[in-house]
Design a protein around this motif. Structure first.
Motif, short mmCIF file in Angstrom:
data_model
loop_
_atom_site.label_atom_id
_atom_site.label_comp_id
_atom_site.label_asym_id
_atom_site.label_seq_id
_atom_site.Cartn_x
_atom_site.Cartn_y
_atom_site.Cartn_z
N ARG A 125 -10.79 -16.85 -0.96
CA ARG A 125 -11.85 -16.21 -0.17
C ARG A 125 -12.50 -17.22 0.76
N ALA A 126 -12.73 -18.44 0.27
CA ALA A 126 -13.32 -19.49 1.10
C ALA A 126 -12.40 -19.86 2.25
N ALA A 127 -11.10 -19.92 2.00
CA ALA A 127 -10.13 -20.23 3.06
C ALA A 127 -10.14 -19.15 4.13
N LEU A 128 -10.22 -17.90 3.70
CA LEU A 128 -10.27 -16.79 4.66
C LEU A 128 -11.55 -16.85 5.48
N GLU A 129 -12.66 -17.09 4.83
CA GLU A 129 -13.94 -17.16 5.55
C GLU A 129 -13.97 -18.32 6.54
N ALA A 130 -13.30 -19.41 6.19
CA ALA A 130 -13.23 -20.56 7.11
C ALA A 130 -12.29 -20.27 8.28
N ALA A 131 -11.23 -19.52 8.01
CA ALA A 131 -10.20 -19.27 9.03
C ALA A 131 -10.56 -18.15 10.00
N ALA A 132 -11.29 -17.16 9.54
CA ALA A 132 -11.53 -15.95 10.33
C ALA A 132 -12.18 -16.19 11.69
N PRO A 133 -13.24 -16.99 11.80
CA PRO A 133 -13.87 -17.12 13.12
C PRO A 133 -12.93 -17.67 14.20
N GLY A 134 -12.18 -18.71 13.91
CA GLY A 134 -11.25 -19.27 14.89
C GLY A 134 -10.12 -18.31 15.22
N HIS A 135 -9.65 -17.61 14.20
CA HIS A 135 -8.57 -16.65 14.40
C HIS A 135 -9.04 -15.50 15.30
N VAL A 136 -10.22 -14.97 15.01
CA VAL A 136 -10.77 -13.88 15.82
C VAL A 136 -10.99 -14.34 17.26
N ALA A 137 -11.49 -15.55 17.42
CA ALA A 137 -11.71 -16.08 18.77
C ALA A 137 -10.40 -16.17 19.55
N LEU A 138 -9.34 -16.62 18.89
CA LEU A 138 -8.03 -16.71 19.55
C LEU A 138 -7.53 -15.32 19.94
N VAL A 139 -7.59 -14.38 19.01
CA VAL A 139 -7.13 -13.02 19.29
C VAL A 139 -7.94 -12.42 20.44
N GLN A 140 -9.24 -12.60 20.39
CA GLN A 140 -10.11 -12.06 21.45
C GLN A 140 -9.73 -12.64 22.81
N SER A 141 -9.58 -13.97 22.87
CA SER A 141 -9.34 -14.61 24.16
C SER A 141 -7.95 -14.30 24.72
N VAL A 142 -6.96 -14.20 23.86
CA VAL A 142 -5.59 -13.96 24.33
C VAL A 142 -5.34 -12.47 24.60
N MET A 143 -5.79 -11.62 23.70
CA MET A 143 -5.39 -10.22 23.78
C MET A 143 -6.41 -9.30 24.45
N PHE A 144 -7.70 -9.62 24.41
CA PHE A 144 -8.67 -8.62 24.83
C PHE A 144 -9.59 -9.02 25.97
N ASP A 145 -9.80 -10.31 26.21
CA ASP A 145 -10.68 -10.70 27.31
C ASP A 145 -10.11 -10.19 28.64
N GLY A 146 -10.92 -9.49 29.39
CA GLY A 146 -10.51 -8.98 30.69
C GLY A 146 -9.68 -7.70 30.64
N VAL A 147 -9.50 -7.14 29.46
CA VAL A 147 -8.74 -5.89 29.32
C VAL A 147 -9.74 -4.74 29.25
N GLY A 148 -9.55 -3.77 30.12
CA GLY A 148 -10.47 -2.64 30.17
C GLY A 148 -10.19 -1.58 29.12
N VAL A 149 -11.13 -0.67 28.99
CA VAL A 149 -11.04 0.41 28.01
C VAL A 149 -9.80 1.27 28.25
N ASP A 150 -9.52 1.59 29.50
CA ASP A 150 -8.35 2.42 29.81
C ASP A 150 -7.06 1.71 29.41
N GLU A 151 -6.99 0.41 29.67
CA GLU A 151 -5.80 -0.36 29.28
C GLU A 151 -5.65 -0.40 27.76
N LEU A 152 -6.76 -0.54 27.05
CA LEU A 152 -6.71 -0.53 25.59
C LEU A 152 -6.19 0.80 25.06
N ARG A 153 -6.63 1.89 25.68
CA ARG A 153 -6.18 3.22 25.24
C ARG A 153 -4.67 3.37 25.44
#
Length: 152
Positions: free
Chosen positions: A102-130
């Protein structure tokens, strides 16, 4: 039957993206927290669903039994999970998070989420997501139907 030029271009681009993104996620997790993407996937599944039987975890992750068994052994050796139950009936064994997992997951999650957000979702609009959601959901539905007919 062959893919059209446009389909081929999109398909190759998609495959390249998936491979490169998995490599990037794995590198980020190892550098930041010392865990692999496989570790992270299992830790997330167990944190969301609690104790699972090995076959349920295999189905949740869509992993082959042998891959999962090797991964679980490595994670158990590092104290991230517990595996209890029969060695003869691998399907009967259960897997749970340890406090270290659980501690490893809690340590890993913020960096992982930041990477996913920056690569996959930054600058992507709602219509593109749909559109992306509709595309992936349709493909997953077709795979589920195909898989069900193969296992019958």
């Amino acid at each position: 039957m062959w893919l059209t030029t446009d389909q081929q271009r999109v398909w190759r681009s998609y495959l390249t993206m998936v491979t490169a993104f998995q490599r990037a996620m794995n590198r980020q997790l190892q550098a930041d927290c010392g865990i692999t993407l496989g570790d992270y996937d299992i830790l997330v599944a167990l944190s969301e669903r609690g104790t699972l039987r090995v076959f349920e975890l295999s189905e949740t992750l869509a992993w082959e039994q042998s891959r999962l068994s090797h991964q679980l052994r490595r994670m158990r050796d590092r104290g991230l999970i517990t595996r209890e139950g029969s060695n003869e009936d691998r399907r009967g064994a259960t897997v749970s998070l340890t406090p270290a997992g659980r501690a490893a997951l809690e340590a890993a999650a913020p960096g992982h989420v930041a990477l996913v957000q920056s690569v996959m979702f930054d600058g992507v609009g709602v219509d593109e997501l749909r559109v992306l959601e509709r595309w992936t959901t349709t493909a997953l539905s077709r795979l589920a139907v195909s898989y069900q007919s193969d296992s019958s």
